[in-house]
Design a protein around this motif. Structure first.
Motif, mmCIF file in Angstrom:
data_model
loop_
_atom_site.group_PDB
_atom_site.id
_atom_site.type_symbol
_atom_site.label_atom_id
_atom_site.label_comp_id
_atom_site.label_asym_id
_atom_site.label_seq_id
_atom_site.Cartn_x
_atom_site.Cartn_y
_atom_site.Cartn_z
ATOM 1 N N TYR A 136 -7.019 2.629 -2.160
ATOM 2 C CA TYR A 136 -5.643 2.331 -1.872
ATOM 3 C C TYR A 136 -4.974 2.284 -3.197
ATOM 4 C CZ TYR A 136 -7.744 0.860 2.500
ATOM 5 O OH TYR A 136 -8.657 0.659 3.784
ATOM 6 N N ALA A 176 -3.080 5.748 0.856
ATOM 7 C CA ALA A 176 -4.509 5.157 1.492
ATOM 8 C C ALA A 176 -5.132 6.399 1.910
ATOM 9 C CB ALA A 176 -4.039 4.124 2.710
ATOM 10 N N ILE A 195 0.822 -1.140 0.021
ATOM 11 C CA ILE A 195 0.049 0.218 0.105
ATOM 12 C C ILE A 195 1.077 1.363 -0.105
ATOM 13 C CG2 ILE A 195 -1.804 1.511 1.293
ATOM 14 C CD1 ILE A 195 -2.721 -1.358 2.385
#
Length: 329
Positions: A194, A6, A3
């Protein structure tokens, strides 16, 4: 899968968490409404007035996640939603009844479809790449994550924008409350996106290690899967984010999971902050990624430094169960 950006909008004011931090105050009442930010800096003001709430929330979090990751256009957009654009659906049905099924404008119908959020993001970005929306009830976000992993496996070096969004309207709240959905916890809503890649970077928040979904499993099946996750994590799971909705219904299943992971494992029940809605695991994933990036967890009297792995477990009365395992980069 890493990720690298986010963003989330929820009843807990987390959208500006980068600058203002988070005040973990559980919502009050039987209906929790999303805390929406000022959209002018992320969306053209001329477009905002034509967007329903869930579209605004989805587009804002998508644009914010891209900004954080420094990506102008992703290679794929994948969205999960169980309810779709309920506000526009309600408007269309109301006009359908009031006008006797005649002289209906198509706008509300077009914007009521489940893929509207992902499509709107693609239109704003002028993104002509892979775009898919998963409508899988309480596993809509998990299916989106699994598709993102498959896409990155087939397209090394690509970037995928993956997320979920669901809203709670006056119409849907009245209906779902009559069905008894909010007997144990308040209704909620939210959106989260994300930007994920197959390689870590200096912007990485966390790593998504595993995503498992089950339907109506037996306690032993859950126990076996929890044991497999624990083994994969080398015995180190520092925190459990639990999203079970009815303890009476899920008592045996939850007991089996807890017996494997350890009854002394710290547990946070995240739905008291975001409410009950099908894609609440998208909010829980944001929380987990935030804590892993920050290197500490301070909530509900719990103080946990340098968490290495966080497990999200969701179970709902419809029989949908899922596990999402995230770890620090």
């Amino acid at each position: 899968m890493y990720i690298n950006g986010a963003s989330a909008i929820s009843p807990l004011p987390v959208f500006d968490a980068m600058t203002s931090g988070i005040s973990f105050i559980p919502g009050e009442g039987n209906r929790l409404t999303a805390y929406e930010p000022a959209y002018n800096n992320l969306i053209d003001p001329k477009l905002i007035r034509r967007m329903s709430r869930v579209i605004r929330m989805g587009v804002a979090t998508a644009m914010d996640a891209l900004r954080q990751a420094g990506v102008s256009n992703p290679d794929a957009i994948i969205t999960g939603t169980a309810y779709g654009c309920l506000e526009d659906t309600g408007i269309f049905l109301k006009r359908l009844v009031e006008n006797g099924e005649e002289m209906l404008t198509p706008t509300a119908f077009i914007q009521s479809t489940h893929n509207t959020v992902g499509a709107q993001v693609a239109l704003l970005l002028k993104c002509h790449s892979y775009n898919n929306t998963y409508v899988q009830r309480a596993q809509s976000f998990e299916r989106s994550l699994q598709d993102a992993r498959l896409w990155l496996t087939e397209h090394p070096g690509a970037s995928v924008l993956v997320g979920a969004a669901d809203e709670l309207t006056d119409y849907s709240y009245a209906l779902l409350e009559r069905f008894g959905l909010y007997r144990h916890q308040a209704g909620g809503e939210g959106a989260a996106y994300y930007l994920v890649t197959d390689a870590a970077s200096e912007k990485s928040w966390a790593r998504v290690d595993q995503v498992y979904t089950l339907f109506d499993p037996g306690p032993e099946e859950l126990q076996d899967l929890a044991a497999a996750l624990l083994q994969e994590a080398s015995g180190q799971i520092d925190l459990l984010l639990s999203g079970e909705e009815e303890m009476d219904y899920n008592a045996d299943q939850y007991a089996k999971v807890s017996s494997v992971l350890g009854y002394g494992l710290p547990v946070i029940r995240y739905k008291k902050y975001c409410g009950v809605y099908p894609t609440a695991t998208a909010f829980a994933s944001w929380l987990a990624a935030w804590w892993l990036k920050a290197g500490k967890v301070e909530v509900d009297g719990l103080q946990l430094l340098s968490p290495g792995r966080i497990l999200i477990y969701q179970a709902d009365p419809s029989g949908y169960h899922s596990f999402i395992l995230l770890s620090a980069c």
